[in-house]
Write an enzyme that holds these catalytic residues in place. Structure first.
Site, PDB file in Angstrom:
ATOM      1  N   HIS A  22     -54.999  14.065  49.543  1.00  0.00           N
ATOM      2  CA  HIS A  22     -54.711  14.419  50.725  1.00  0.00           C
ATOM      3  C   HIS A  22     -55.681  13.739  51.094  1.00  0.00           C
ATOM      4  O   HIS A  22     -56.004  13.635  52.474  1.00  0.00           O
ATOM      5  CB  HIS A  22     -54.603  15.601  51.220  1.00  0.00           C
ATOM      6  CG  HIS A  22     -53.419  16.480  51.580  1.00  0.00           C
ATOM      7  ND1 HIS A  22     -52.617  16.760  52.218  1.00  0.00           N
ATOM      8  CD2 HIS A  22     -52.768  17.216  49.710  1.00  0.00           C
ATOM      9  CE1 HIS A  22     -51.428  17.493  51.848  1.00  0.00           C
ATOM     10  NE2 HIS A  22     -51.756  17.164  50.131  1.00  0.00           N
ATOM     11  N   ASP A  26     -62.204  10.162  56.314  1.00  0.00           N
ATOM     12  CA  ASP A  26     -61.232  11.464  56.638  1.00  0.00           C
ATOM     13  C   ASP A  26     -59.521  11.130  56.190  1.00  0.00           C
ATOM     14  O   ASP A  26     -59.761   9.619  56.291  1.00  0.00           O
ATOM     15  CB  ASP A  26     -61.361  11.474  58.016  1.00  0.00           C
ATOM     16  CG  ASP A  26     -60.723  13.366  58.019  1.00  0.00           C
ATOM     17  OD1 ASP A  26     -60.074  13.260  57.037  1.00  0.00           O
ATOM     18  OD2 ASP A  26     -61.045  13.563  59.235  1.00  0.00           O
TER      19      ASP A  26
HETATM   20  P1  ADP Z   1     -59.157  19.015  57.303  1.00  0.00           P
HETATM   21  O1  ADP Z   1     -57.978  18.658  56.779  1.00  0.00           O
HETATM   22  O2  ADP Z   1     -59.786  17.836  57.053  1.00  0.00           O
HETATM   23  O3  ADP Z   1     -59.956  19.837  57.809  1.00  0.00           O
HETATM   24  P2  ADP Z   1     -57.562  18.005  59.612  1.00  0.00           P
HETATM   25  O4  ADP Z   1     -57.505  17.167  60.964  1.00  0.00           O
HETATM   26  O5  ADP Z   1     -56.941  16.836  58.927  1.00  0.00           O
HETATM   27  O6  ADP Z   1     -58.759  18.183  58.435  1.00  0.00           O
HETATM   28  O7  ADP Z   1     -56.596  18.904  59.432  1.00  0.00           O
HETATM   29  C1  ADP Z   1     -57.666  20.212  60.392  1.00  0.00           C
HETATM   30  C2  ADP Z   1     -56.304  21.133  60.467  1.00  0.00           C
HETATM   31  O8  ADP Z   1     -56.754  22.118  60.358  1.00  0.00           O
HETATM   32  C3  ADP Z   1     -55.478  20.623  61.947  1.00  0.00           C
HETATM   33  O9  ADP Z   1     -54.006  21.219  61.782  1.00  0.00           O
HETATM   34  C4  ADP Z   1     -56.732  21.318  62.607  1.00  0.00           C
HETATM   35  O10 ADP Z   1     -55.795  21.933  64.367  1.00  0.00           O
HETATM   36  C5  ADP Z   1     -56.983  22.928  62.425  1.00  0.00           C
HETATM   37  N1  ADP Z   1     -58.594  23.242  62.817  1.00  0.00           N
HETATM   38  C6  ADP Z   1     -59.299  22.681  63.014  1.00  0.00           C
HETATM   39  N2  ADP Z   1     -60.395  23.070  63.222  1.00  0.00           N
HETATM   40  C7  ADP Z   1     -59.808  24.260  63.598  1.00  0.00           C
HETATM   41  C8  ADP Z   1     -60.540  25.776  64.824  1.00  0.00           C
HETATM   42  N3  ADP Z   1     -61.166  25.883  64.793  1.00  0.00           N
HETATM   43  N4  ADP Z   1     -59.540  26.629  64.232  1.00  0.00           N
HETATM   44  C9  ADP Z   1     -58.004  26.552  64.142  1.00  0.00           C
HETATM   45  N5  ADP Z   1     -57.204  25.864  63.351  1.00  0.00           N
HETATM   46  C10 ADP Z   1     -58.402  24.136  63.150  1.00  0.00           C
HETATM   47  O1  F6P Z   2     -57.956  17.548  53.662  1.00  0.00           O
HETATM   48  C1  F6P Z   2     -58.614  18.067  52.581  1.00  0.00           C
HETATM   49  C2  F6P Z   2     -58.615  19.835  52.584  1.00  0.00           C
HETATM   50  O2  F6P Z   2     -58.654  20.190  50.872  1.00  0.00           O
HETATM   51  C3  F6P Z   2     -57.112  20.216  52.984  1.00  0.00           C
HETATM   52  O3  F6P Z   2     -56.346  20.261  51.390  1.00  0.00           O
HETATM   53  C4  F6P Z   2     -57.484  21.492  53.133  1.00  0.00           C
HETATM   54  O4  F6P Z   2     -56.818  22.042  53.902  1.00  0.00           O
HETATM   55  C5  F6P Z   2     -58.531  21.200  53.471  1.00  0.00           C
HETATM   56  O5  F6P Z   2     -59.653  20.401  53.135  1.00  0.00           O
HETATM   57  C6  F6P Z   2     -59.983  22.438  53.950  1.00  0.00           C
HETATM   58  O6  F6P Z   2     -60.633  22.986  52.722  1.00  0.00           O
HETATM   59  P1  F6P Z   2     -61.050  23.715  52.285  1.00  0.00           P
HETATM   60  O7  F6P Z   2     -59.014  24.343  51.223  1.00  0.00           O
HETATM   61  O8  F6P Z   2     -61.324  23.811  51.139  1.00  0.00           O
HETATM   62  O9  F6P Z   2     -61.009  25.198  53.029  1.00  0.00           O
END
Ligand code: ADP
Ligand code: F6P
Length: 456
Positions: free
Chosen positions: A158, A366
């Protein structure tokens, strides 16, 4: 019609957690992508419950099996906080924090990977499909192959796979690569990551072949890019309900008539570039071309990986910047930056996305960034402008966004101004193309494409 083959998902976390006696789905792209697939096909999800004290028993959820893996507190430290999040995470994100290489962290990584592999081997049906996810579990494919040579094994990363020169730093580079080469299909978010992996495999192991097909241990391994996505219809519908629209207009009223909203939503992670975008907003206000009476910045940041030192440091930096900007630019009833350090429900996020004029998604690196795609899905009114970092995987697909370099503070400030001033027709043209792309390539298409490659 024949029911599609069941699958076993192996991921760091389980897709559900208990609240009282209820099971609640965990938020995030992986869960929304794969729970519907598992519901339709049946199978199992192997993962960590997040609770180190209780082992937890297997149970059934929506027609598939939930198989918890137990990880002790000491193992969580070595496997998750240290090796996964202080070595691999920064290394795989262009080393924007210096990765640490401590030999005592490797052992728990191996032990815990072995436990996941064993759990998967125990539940996978004969000749079944097993799909392993992410940087925490890179040894599972080869371990599982030893235990269960009959199953087809897929792996999806991912996060980005770094360029060979950076990957070379890793003291366990051969072990990680050979771990991944145990899979039949290895998938990445972008072509660049797929290429980086194939080159590292050819350089540091006995693997031979091309960027898209390797041969290792007399087996063929398919390597490719499979950009993950979101449940487009869910976000489009959630943002169009009367409640969501009411919430969005209430938010706009509270912010103040005539003020445009710049919005960011992230996990509080140093890869997301939150501090730099705040500096860009500050630069914009300093220039006096745009004033606090014209616009507001809303930063939603959910707490993440707090035991890891670098995350605490970033929190302090962000909170100081918010204080500094508000101290200098806020006026009575006109706060410059609204900062929420908490998780929101997906429904709440949909209203915020719908209320925003400009969505600011500016990570330093990212894998994909699903927030950018979620924003686009909610804008069925074809308004709103996306400002997107060129270093997010999403920038490969969402080319009609305003693409920025997050390290260029002045350039970012200018992009914010351009987004705020963009004529409606131009915004509509861009959003229409963005929506077509995300609608066509949704998360269900992603899962089907990967699983077809694996089954074929
Ligand atoms: P990562 O996997 O690195 O966290 P992404 O943008 O790909 O980054 O995915 C983040 C996910 O978490 C998205 O589905 C988003 O809606 C959710 N998310 C991010 N910030 C918040 C928050 N403050 N509250 C709830 N959901 C969140
Ligand atoms: O995007 C990478 C990732 O490890 C996702 O698989 C996961 O949902 C997100 O970051 C949050 O990470 P963690 O599981 O460490 O809270």
């Amino acid at each position: 019609m024949r029911r599609p083959r069941p699958i076993v998902i192996v991921a760091n976390r389980l897709p559900v957690h208990r609240v009282g006696d209820k099971l609640v789905e965990n938020p995030g792209g992986l869960v929304t992508a794969l729970v519907p697939t598992l519901k339709a096909r049946g199978g199992a999800w192997v993962g960590w419950s997040g609770n180190s004290r209780a082992a937890g028993r297997a149970f059934s959820f929506e027609g598939f099996r939930i198989q918890p893996v137990h990880i002790s507190e000491a193992e969580v430290e070595g496997f998750y906080n240290q090796l996964s999040n202080r070595t691999l995470w920064p290394l795989y994100h262009d080393a924007i924090r210096t990765p640490e290489f401590d030999h005592s962290w490797w052992r728990p990584y191996v032990v815990v990977n072995h436990r996941y592999a064993k759990a998967a081997a125990a539940v996978a049906p004969r000749n079944g499909l097993v799909w392993v996810h992410d940087y925490h579990l890179q040894l599972v494919p080869s371990m599982l192959r030893m235990m269960r040579p009959d199953v087809a094994i897929g792996f999806f990363l991912h996060v980005p796979f770094p360029p060979e020169e950076l990957f070379a730093w890793l003291p366990w580079r051969e072990q990680i690569l050979e771990g991944l080469l145990g899979a039949d299909v290895v998938g990445f978010q972008t072509q660049a990551s797929a290429r980086n992996f194939s080159r590292a495999a050819r350089e540091f192991t006995r693997a031979e072949g091309t960027d898209s097909e390797l041969e290792f241990d007399r087996r063929k391994i398919r390597v490719g890019s499979y950009p993950i996505s979101i449940d487009f219809d869910w976000f489009a519908n959630a943002a169009a309900t009367p409640e969501a629209l009411r919430e969005a207009s209430l938010l706009r009223r509270r912010i103040g008539a005539g003020r445009k909203i710049l919005l960011s939503v992230d996990r509080l992670d140093y890869t997301k570039g939150i501090d730099l975008r705040l500096l860009a907003f500050e630069a914009m206000l300093k220039s006096k071309r745009t004033k606090v009476t014209d616009c507001v910045f809303i930063q939603i940041a959910s707490p993440s990986r707090e035991p890891v030192h670098e995350y605490g440091q970033m929190r302090v930096r962000i909170e100081q910047l918010v204080g500094r900007i508000n101290g200098e630019f806020s006026e009575p009833g006109r706060v410059a930056v609204h900062y929420f350090r908490r998780g929101f429900t997906r429904e709440q996020l949909a209203s915020y996305y719908r209320a925003a004029d400009v969505m600011v998604v500016t990570p330093l690196r990212d894998g994909m960034n699903l927030v950018a795609k979620e924003f686009v899905a909610t804008r069925s009114d074809y308004t709103g402008v996306l400002v997107l970092s060129e270093f997010a995987g999403a920038a490969r697909e969402l080319r009609q966004a305003l693409i920025v370099n997050p390290r260029n503070i002045e350039g970012m400030a200018q992009a914010f101004e351009a987004a705020l001033a963009m004529p409606k027709r131009e915004a509509r043209r861009r959003m229409s193309i963005l929506r077509t792309i995300v609608r066509r390539h949704d998360v269900f298409e992603w899962a089907d494409t990967f699983l077809e490659a694996l089954a074929g």
